[in-house]
Design a protein around this motif. Structure first.
Motif, short mmCIF file in Angstrom:
data_model
loop_
_atom_site.label_atom_id
_atom_site.label_comp_id
_atom_site.label_asym_id
_atom_site.label_seq_id
_atom_site.Cartn_x
_atom_site.Cartn_y
_atom_site.Cartn_z
N ILE A 134 18.70 40.50 50.48
CA ILE A 134 19.51 40.45 51.70
C ILE A 134 20.40 41.68 51.75
CG2 ILE A 134 21.13 39.09 53.08
CD1 ILE A 134 20.24 36.62 51.45
N ASN A 135 20.01 42.64 52.56
CA ASN A 135 20.79 43.87 52.68
C ASN A 135 22.19 43.57 53.20
OD1 ASN A 135 18.63 45.48 51.87
ND2 ASN A 135 17.88 45.76 53.96
N GLY A 136 23.17 44.21 52.59
CA GLY A 136 24.55 44.04 53.03
C GLY A 136 25.25 42.85 52.44
N SER A 137 24.61 42.13 51.53
CA SER A 137 25.24 40.95 50.92
C SER A 137 26.04 41.36 49.69
CB SER A 137 24.18 39.92 50.53
OG SER A 137 23.28 40.45 49.57
N TRP A 138 27.01 40.51 49.33
CA TRP A 138 27.84 40.77 48.16
C TRP A 138 28.45 39.47 47.67
CZ3 TRP A 138 33.21 40.02 49.29
CH2 TRP A 138 33.51 39.95 50.66
N MET A 139 28.92 39.48 46.44
CA MET A 139 29.51 38.30 45.82
C MET A 139 31.03 38.37 45.96
SD MET A 139 26.92 36.57 44.40
CE MET A 139 27.74 35.53 43.19
N SER A 140 31.64 37.31 46.47
CA SER A 140 33.09 37.25 46.57
C SER A 140 33.70 36.42 45.44
CB SER A 140 33.52 36.67 47.92
OG SER A 140 33.04 35.35 48.09
N ARG A 141 32.92 35.49 44.90
CA ARG A 141 33.31 34.71 43.72
C ARG A 141 32.04 34.43 42.93
NH1 ARG A 141 37.94 30.17 45.38
NH2 ARG A 141 39.59 31.69 45.85
N ALA A 142 32.24 33.83 41.76
CA ALA A 142 31.08 33.59 40.88
C ALA A 142 30.09 32.61 41.50
CB ALA A 142 31.56 33.07 39.53
N ASN A 143 30.55 31.78 42.44
CA ASN A 143 29.66 30.80 43.07
C ASN A 143 29.49 31.04 44.57
OD1 ASN A 143 32.22 30.09 43.93
ND2 ASN A 143 31.87 27.89 43.75
N THR A 144 29.85 32.25 45.03
CA THR A 144 29.87 32.51 46.47
C THR A 144 29.25 33.86 46.80
OG1 THR A 144 31.93 31.25 46.65
CG2 THR A 144 31.34 32.65 48.52
N ILE A 145 28.30 33.83 47.75
CA ILE A 145 27.70 35.07 48.24
C ILE A 145 28.01 35.20 49.73
CG2 ILE A 145 25.46 33.95 48.69
CD1 ILE A 145 24.12 36.61 47.93
N VAL A 146 28.26 36.42 50.16
CA VAL A 146 28.57 36.71 51.56
C VAL A 146 27.43 37.55 52.13
CG1 VAL A 146 30.24 37.70 53.17
CG2 VAL A 146 31.03 36.69 51.01
N VAL A 147 26.90 37.13 53.29
CA VAL A 147 25.77 37.83 53.90
C VAL A 147 26.11 38.17 55.34
CG1 VAL A 147 24.17 36.56 52.40
CG2 VAL A 147 24.55 35.78 54.75
N PRO A 148 25.51 39.22 55.90
CA PRO A 148 25.70 39.50 57.32
C PRO A 148 25.24 38.32 58.18
CG PRO A 148 24.67 41.37 56.21
CD PRO A 148 24.66 40.23 55.23
N GLY A 149 25.93 38.10 59.30
CA GLY A 149 25.61 36.96 60.15
C GLY A 149 24.17 36.93 60.61
N GLY A 150 23.60 38.11 60.87
CA GLY A 150 22.21 38.18 61.32
C GLY A 150 21.21 37.82 60.24
N LYS A 151 21.67 37.71 59.00
CA LYS A 151 20.78 37.37 57.88
C LYS A 151 20.92 35.91 57.45
CE LYS A 151 19.41 41.69 57.33
NZ LYS A 151 18.03 42.11 57.59
N MET A 152 21.63 35.11 58.24
CA MET A 152 21.87 33.72 57.84
C MET A 152 20.57 32.94 57.70
SD MET A 152 24.33 30.88 59.64
CE MET A 152 24.21 29.14 59.27
N GLU A 153 19.66 33.05 58.67
CA GLU A 153 18.41 32.30 58.59
C GLU A 153 17.57 32.77 57.41
OE1 GLU A 153 14.49 30.97 61.19
OE2 GLU A 153 16.17 31.99 62.18
N LEU A 154 17.52 34.09 57.16
CA LEU A 154 16.80 34.60 56.00
C LEU A 154 17.39 34.02 54.72
CD1 LEU A 154 14.84 36.49 54.53
CD2 LEU A 154 16.54 38.32 54.77
N ALA A 155 18.72 34.01 54.63
CA ALA A 155 19.37 33.46 53.44
C ALA A 155 18.99 32.00 53.24
CB ALA A 155 20.89 33.61 53.55
N MET A 156 18.98 31.24 54.33
CA MET A 156 18.59 29.83 54.22
C MET A 156 17.15 29.67 53.76
SD MET A 156 20.36 28.04 57.53
CE MET A 156 22.14 27.88 57.64
N GLN A 157 16.27 30.50 54.31
CA GLN A 157 14.87 30.44 53.89
C GLN A 157 14.74 30.72 52.39
OE1 GLN A 157 12.02 29.81 55.56
NE2 GLN A 157 12.65 29.76 57.69
#
Length: 294
Positions: A250-273
């Motif tokens: 997921i391009n543009g994603s990053w970790m904000s905590r050890a159990n949390t990943i942040v992704v661009p809004g347009g990549k939400m469905e890809l992240a879910m898949q």
């Protein structure tokens, strides 16, 4: 939880975006050949539209200005729990449909805002999929949250949630901005007492955060687009989640905590898949082993 008859529940407030998550899961089910019994949480409201309006008027006359669809008195929490319990044990249960509009009501020759009759779930389903307001509700009387094998919370930041609800109810349901605002205010105590506590029980939470100004949601003309948002994905139990794989995919994603990943809004469905397809695989593998089909 049940290996033979797994349950997935998506829970979130009105306007949170749970229907978008449902479409993603339906695509996964279709691609993976999974036959799921799909149940809408609105089917478990206690009252039809006309009766609910009458009960609200009666509550207001008695001084209760906060009687709402979010609370226990307006919902069949016991029926939701009974459905989950029976399905987990036997793969069976019963449900009905809430007919939101004329298009949904036409095939049943009923009025919008009414329920169909209770009917058995389709036979021979591989799992139950619930989407609605109370998929993880816990009260002194019921504990719905203990049954799902996968609990997903959909929780936009509150201003964005209100903007999405205002836009939907105005443009798709014909309500005025004033009527929607009154609904938001009336529901606030039940939102605090019945909606928010569910997210301490969910396994994964998706929270969309706008990166544009939403400081006054009641005058916003547009819902922030996916490209104007980030999505915070929090895992209650991150063991087994391959965060490095997700970061690479997921391009543009990053970790904000050890159990949390942040992704661009347009990549939400890809992240879910990427996140939920392996969950479905594991559920189906456990089910086949439990049924002696592996």
């Amino acid at each position: 939880m049940s290996e033979r008859h797994p349950i997935i529940a998506i829970t979130g407030s009105s306007g949170a975006g749970t229907s978008t998550v449902t479409r993603t899961f339906e695509n996964i089910f279709r691609r993976e050949g999974v036959r799921a019994a799909i149940v809408e949480g609105d089917s478990y409201h206690r009252f039809d539209r006309k009766t609910m309006k009458q009960r609200m008027s009666e509550a207001e006359a008695a001084g209760d200005m906060n009687f709402s669809h979010f609370g226990a008195e307006a919902n069949l929490f016991e029926e939701i729990e009974a459905l989950f319990r029976e399905y987990a044990a036997t793969g069976r249960g019963r449900s009905r449909k809430y007919l939101h509009n004329a298009e949904e009501a036409a095939p049943y020759a009923q009025e919008p805002g009414t329920f169909t009759e209770w009917e058995p779930l389709p036979p021979d389903t591989a799992m139950l999929f619930y989407e609605g307001l109370h998929g993880a509700v816990v009260t002194p009387e019921v504990d719905v949250a203990r049954y799902p094998d996968l609990l997903v919370g959909v929780v936009p930041v509150i201003n964005l949630e209100w903007i999405q609800k205002l836009w939907r109810d105005k443009h798709l349901r014909g309500y005025s901005a004033e009527a929607v605002t009154d609904t938001i205010l009336r529901r606030m105590p039940d939102y605090v007492n019945y909606i928010c506590p569910q997210f301490q029980h969910t396994h994964v939470n998706f929270q969309r955060v706008p990166v544009v100004d939403t400081s006054n949601p009641f005058v916003s003309r547009d819902v922030p687009t996916a490209d104007e948002s980030m999505v915070v994905i929090r895992f209650a139990k991150p063991k087994g989640i391959d965060f490095q794989y997700l970061l690479n995919m997921i391009n543009g994603s990053w970790m904000s905590r050890a159990n949390t990943i942040v992704v661009p809004g347009g990549k939400m469905e890809l992240a879910m898949q990427l996140i939920f397809t392996p969950f479905i695989w594991r559920m189906m593998e456990r089910r086949q082993r439990a049924l002696g089909l592996a």
